[in-house]
Write a protein that holds these residues in place. Structure first.
Motif, PDB file in Angstrom:
ATOM      1  N   MET A  43       0.819  -1.212   0.000  1.00 50.19           N
ATOM      2  CA  MET A  43       0.000   0.000   0.000  1.00 50.19           C
ATOM      3  C   MET A  43       0.854   1.263   0.000  1.00 50.19           C
ATOM      4  O   MET A  43       0.425   2.312  -0.469  1.00 50.19           O
ATOM      5  CB  MET A  43      -0.911  -0.004   1.222  1.00 50.19           C
ATOM      6  N   LEU A  44       2.073   1.147   0.517  1.00 51.66           N
ATOM      7  CA  LEU A  44       2.915   2.343   0.651  1.00 51.66           C
ATOM      8  C   LEU A  44       3.299   2.947  -0.693  1.00 51.66           C
ATOM      9  O   LEU A  44       3.572   4.141  -0.781  1.00 51.66           O
ATOM     10  CB  LEU A  44       4.183   1.996   1.433  1.00 51.66           C
ATOM     11  N   ARG A  45       3.331   2.121  -1.740  1.00 53.17           N
ATOM     12  CA  ARG A  45       3.770   2.636  -3.034  1.00 53.17           C
ATOM     13  C   ARG A  45       2.861   3.747  -3.546  1.00 53.17           C
ATOM     14  O   ARG A  45       3.282   4.584  -4.349  1.00 53.17           O
ATOM     15  CB  ARG A  45       3.853   1.498  -4.050  1.00 53.17           C
ATOM     16  N   HIS A  46       1.602   3.770  -3.074  1.00 50.48           N
ATOM     17  CA  HIS A  46       0.683   4.816  -3.517  1.00 50.48           C
ATOM     18  C   HIS A  46       1.067   6.186  -2.951  1.00 50.48           C
ATOM     19  O   HIS A  46       0.643   7.212  -3.469  1.00 50.48           O
ATOM     20  CB  HIS A  46      -0.749   4.472  -3.101  1.00 50.48           C
ATOM     21  N   PHE A  47       1.871   6.193  -1.871  1.00 53.26           N
ATOM     22  CA  PHE A  47       2.281   7.466  -1.278  1.00 53.26           C
ATOM     23  C   PHE A  47       3.518   8.038  -1.964  1.00 53.26           C
ATOM     24  O   PHE A  47       3.896   9.176  -1.684  1.00 53.26           O
ATOM     25  CB  PHE A  47       2.573   7.285   0.215  1.00 53.26           C
ATOM     26  N   LEU A  48       4.161   7.263  -2.835  1.00 50.62           N
ATOM     27  CA  LEU A  48       5.369   7.741  -3.496  1.00 50.62           C
ATOM     28  C   LEU A  48       5.079   8.921  -4.411  1.00 50.62           C
ATOM     29  O   LEU A  48       5.974   9.687  -4.749  1.00 50.62           O
ATOM     30  CB  LEU A  48       6.014   6.601  -4.294  1.00 50.62           C
ATOM     31  N   ILE A  64      13.226  -3.453   0.603  1.00 48.61           N
ATOM     32  CA  ILE A  64      14.327  -2.771   1.281  1.00 48.61           C
ATOM     33  C   ILE A  64      14.400  -1.313   0.839  1.00 48.61           C
ATOM     34  O   ILE A  64      14.582  -0.408   1.652  1.00 48.61           O
ATOM     35  CB  ILE A  64      15.656  -3.496   1.001  1.00 48.61           C
ATOM     36  N   GLY A  65      14.228  -1.077  -0.458  1.00 50.23           N
ATOM     37  CA  GLY A  65      14.237   0.295  -0.954  1.00 50.23           C
ATOM     38  C   GLY A  65      13.076   1.108  -0.433  1.00 50.23           C
ATOM     39  O   GLY A  65      13.221   2.295  -0.122  1.00 50.23           O
ATOM     40  N   LEU A  66      11.918   0.475  -0.327  1.00 50.34           N
ATOM     41  CA  LEU A  66      10.721   1.173   0.146  1.00 50.34           C
ATOM     42  C   LEU A  66      10.844   1.536   1.623  1.00 50.34           C
ATOM     43  O   LEU A  66      10.527   2.662   2.031  1.00 50.34           O
ATOM     44  CB  LEU A  66       9.487   0.298  -0.072  1.00 50.34           C
ATOM     45  N   VAL A  67      11.318   0.592   2.424  1.00 51.32           N
ATOM     46  CA  VAL A  67      11.441   0.832   3.873  1.00 51.32           C
ATOM     47  C   VAL A  67      12.622   1.745   4.173  1.00 51.32           C
ATOM     48  O   VAL A  67      12.496   2.766   4.856  1.00 51.32           O
ATOM     49  CB  VAL A  67      11.582  -0.507   4.632  1.00 51.32           C
ATOM     50  N   GLY A  68      13.803   1.384   3.647  1.00 51.34           N
ATOM     51  CA  GLY A  68      14.993   2.158   3.958  1.00 51.34           C
ATOM     52  C   GLY A  68      15.072   3.498   3.270  1.00 51.34           C
ATOM     53  O   GLY A  68      15.680   4.438   3.788  1.00 51.34           O
ATOM     54  N   GLY A  69      14.450   3.615   2.090  1.00 51.62           N
ATOM     55  CA  GLY A  69      14.546   4.857   1.341  1.00 51.62           C
ATOM     56  C   GLY A  69      13.328   5.751   1.419  1.00 51.62           C
ATOM     57  O   GLY A  69      13.386   6.908   1.007  1.00 51.62           O
ATOM     58  N   PHE A  70      12.210   5.223   1.956  1.00 51.54           N
ATOM     59  CA  PHE A  70      10.980   6.022   2.008  1.00 51.54           C
ATOM     60  C   PHE A  70      10.465   6.203   3.434  1.00 51.54           C
ATOM     61  O   PHE A  70      10.135   7.310   3.846  1.00 51.54           O
ATOM     62  CB  PHE A  70       9.900   5.363   1.145  1.00 51.54           C
ATOM     63  N   LEU A  71      10.410   5.110   4.205  1.00 58.22           N
ATOM     64  CA  LEU A  71       9.929   5.219   5.580  1.00 58.22           C
ATOM     65  C   LEU A  71      11.007   5.744   6.524  1.00 58.22           C
ATOM     66  O   LEU A  71      10.715   6.458   7.484  1.00 58.22           O
ATOM     67  CB  LEU A  71       9.426   3.859   6.079  1.00 58.22           C
ATOM     68  N   PHE A  72      12.260   5.372   6.244  1.00 59.55           N
ATOM     69  CA  PHE A  72      13.366   5.799   7.107  1.00 59.55           C
ATOM     70  C   PHE A  72      14.509   6.360   6.262  1.00 59.55           C
ATOM     71  O   PHE A  72      15.634   5.879   6.329  1.00 59.55           O
ATOM     72  CB  PHE A  72      13.870   4.614   7.947  1.00 59.55           C
ATOM     73  N   PRO A  73      14.237   7.394   5.464  1.00 59.97           N
ATOM     74  CA  PRO A  73      15.284   7.921   4.585  1.00 59.97           C
ATOM     75  C   PRO A  73      16.276   8.793   5.348  1.00 59.97           C
ATOM     76  O   PRO A  73      15.968   9.315   6.426  1.00 59.97           O
ATOM     77  CB  PRO A  73      14.484   8.764   3.581  1.00 59.97           C
ATOM     78  N   ASP A  74      17.480   8.920   4.785  1.00 65.36           N
ATOM     79  CA  ASP A  74      18.403   9.902   5.345  1.00 65.36           C
ATOM     80  C   ASP A  74      18.087  11.254   4.711  1.00 65.36           C
ATOM     81  O   ASP A  74      17.210  11.376   3.865  1.00 65.36           O
ATOM     82  CB  ASP A  74      19.853   9.488   5.104  1.00 65.36           C
ATOM     83  N   LYS A  75      18.789  12.279   5.146  1.00 69.13           N
ATOM     84  CA  LYS A  75      18.440  13.633   4.701  1.00 69.13           C
ATOM     85  C   LYS A  75      18.721  13.859   3.213  1.00 69.13           C
ATOM     86  O   LYS A  75      18.150  14.752   2.603  1.00 69.13           O
ATOM     87  CB  LYS A  75      19.194  14.659   5.546  1.00 69.13           C
ATOM     88  N   SER A  76      19.603  13.055   2.628  1.00 71.48           N
ATOM     89  CA  SER A  76      19.929  13.238   1.217  1.00 71.48           C
ATOM     90  C   SER A  76      19.050  12.394   0.298  1.00 71.48           C
ATOM     91  O   SER A  76      19.035  12.591  -0.911  1.00 71.48           O
ATOM     92  CB  SER A  76      21.396  12.860   0.966  1.00 71.48           C
ATOM     93  N   ASN A  77      18.304  11.431   0.879  1.00 77.68           N
ATOM     94  CA  ASN A  77      17.487  10.492   0.097  1.00 77.68           C
ATOM     95  C   ASN A  77      18.326   9.679  -0.887  1.00 77.68           C
ATOM     96  O   ASN A  77      17.817   9.222  -1.914  1.00 77.68           O
ATOM     97  CB  ASN A  77      16.376  11.226  -0.674  1.00 77.68           C
TER      98      ASN A  77
END
Length: 234
Positions: free
Chosen positions: A1-6, A131-144
């Motif tokens: 479901m998270l992909r809809h928020f991208l 992994i990309g969705l969780v690490g890069g979207f839910l818990f991204p760093d400041k640079s993404n």
């Protein structure tokens, strides 16, 4: 479901205004009408993330044997540890961080899924996407641009076990922490899942929400599609 928020377009001015009203001492927004805050119920309803189940806890230290073997087990391939272009920039695997642009380009070049693709390979690429969705979207760093390696062990193992973790509470804790960091003098960027703050503002302070130009003109197919999605998508 998270992909809809991208697809959500982040309103930086709105988020900046909310950060300026955040008090780290109470974890609340100080508004003209009083104090308000984002709750677990808000996260569950807006995003559909589970707020019950096992806590997302793990080690933040370098694993035994280094990050290479862990990356190989999770992703199914080795990542370069040397700088790719004439000594400039950082290598794709750097100090326990995975480069998002490198990972995306690698998958786009290598992946070709069809009816004859082995199930193990399909699952491996599905896990990389997760992994990309969780690490890069839910818990991204400041640079993404980087995914923290500490998330990889939490996304391995049985699929059902991953879904039973309390991701909503972990995301909310990350948002609280980032709001506290950004409210300090000198802060210039924000990480964490700040799209949740924006959805929360749209719901509880509707005067800042975008107007739907056709709120009563949705066809049956669109209504059926939205029915099983989180409230934030609607």
């Amino acid at each position: 479901m998270l992909r809809h928020f991208l697809r959500i377009e982040i309103d930086n001015d709105l988020l900046m205004a909310m950060v300026e009203r955040w008090r780290p001492e109470t974890h609340t927004f100080h508004l003209a009408e009083g104090e308000m805050t984002i709750t677990l119920k808000d996260v569950a309803i807006l995003t559909g993330l589970p707020i019950s189940g096992d806590a997302n806890i793990g080690s933040t230290t370098k694993p035994e044997g280094g990050w290479g073997p862990l990356i190989r087990d999770c992703l199914g391939f080795d990542m370069p540890t040397t700088t790719p272009i004439q000594g400039r920039g950082h290598p794709p695997l750097n100090a326990g961080q995975v480069s998002v642009p490198w990972l995306v380009s690698h998958i786009q070049q290598e992946v070709e899924i069809n009816d004859e693709t082995p199930e193990e390979q399909v699952e491996r690429y599905a896990r990389i996407y997760l992994i990309g969705l969780v690490g890069g979207f839910l818990f991204p760093d400041k640079s993404n641009r980087w995914i923290q390696g500490i998330w990889l062990p939490l996304l391995t193992g049985e699929w059902d076990a991953i879904g039973e973790k309390s991701w909503g509470s972990a995301v909310l804790a990350g948002v609280y922490r980032e709001l506290c960091t950004c409210s300090k003098v000198g802060a210039k960027q924000a990480g964490a899942a700040m799209f949740i703050v924006q959805l929360w503002v749209w719901e509880h302070l509707p005067m800042f929400a975008p107007l739907d130009p056709r709120p009563y003109r949705r066809n049956d197919d669109e209504l059926n599609f939205l029915q099983n999605l989180p409230y934030g998508v609607k």
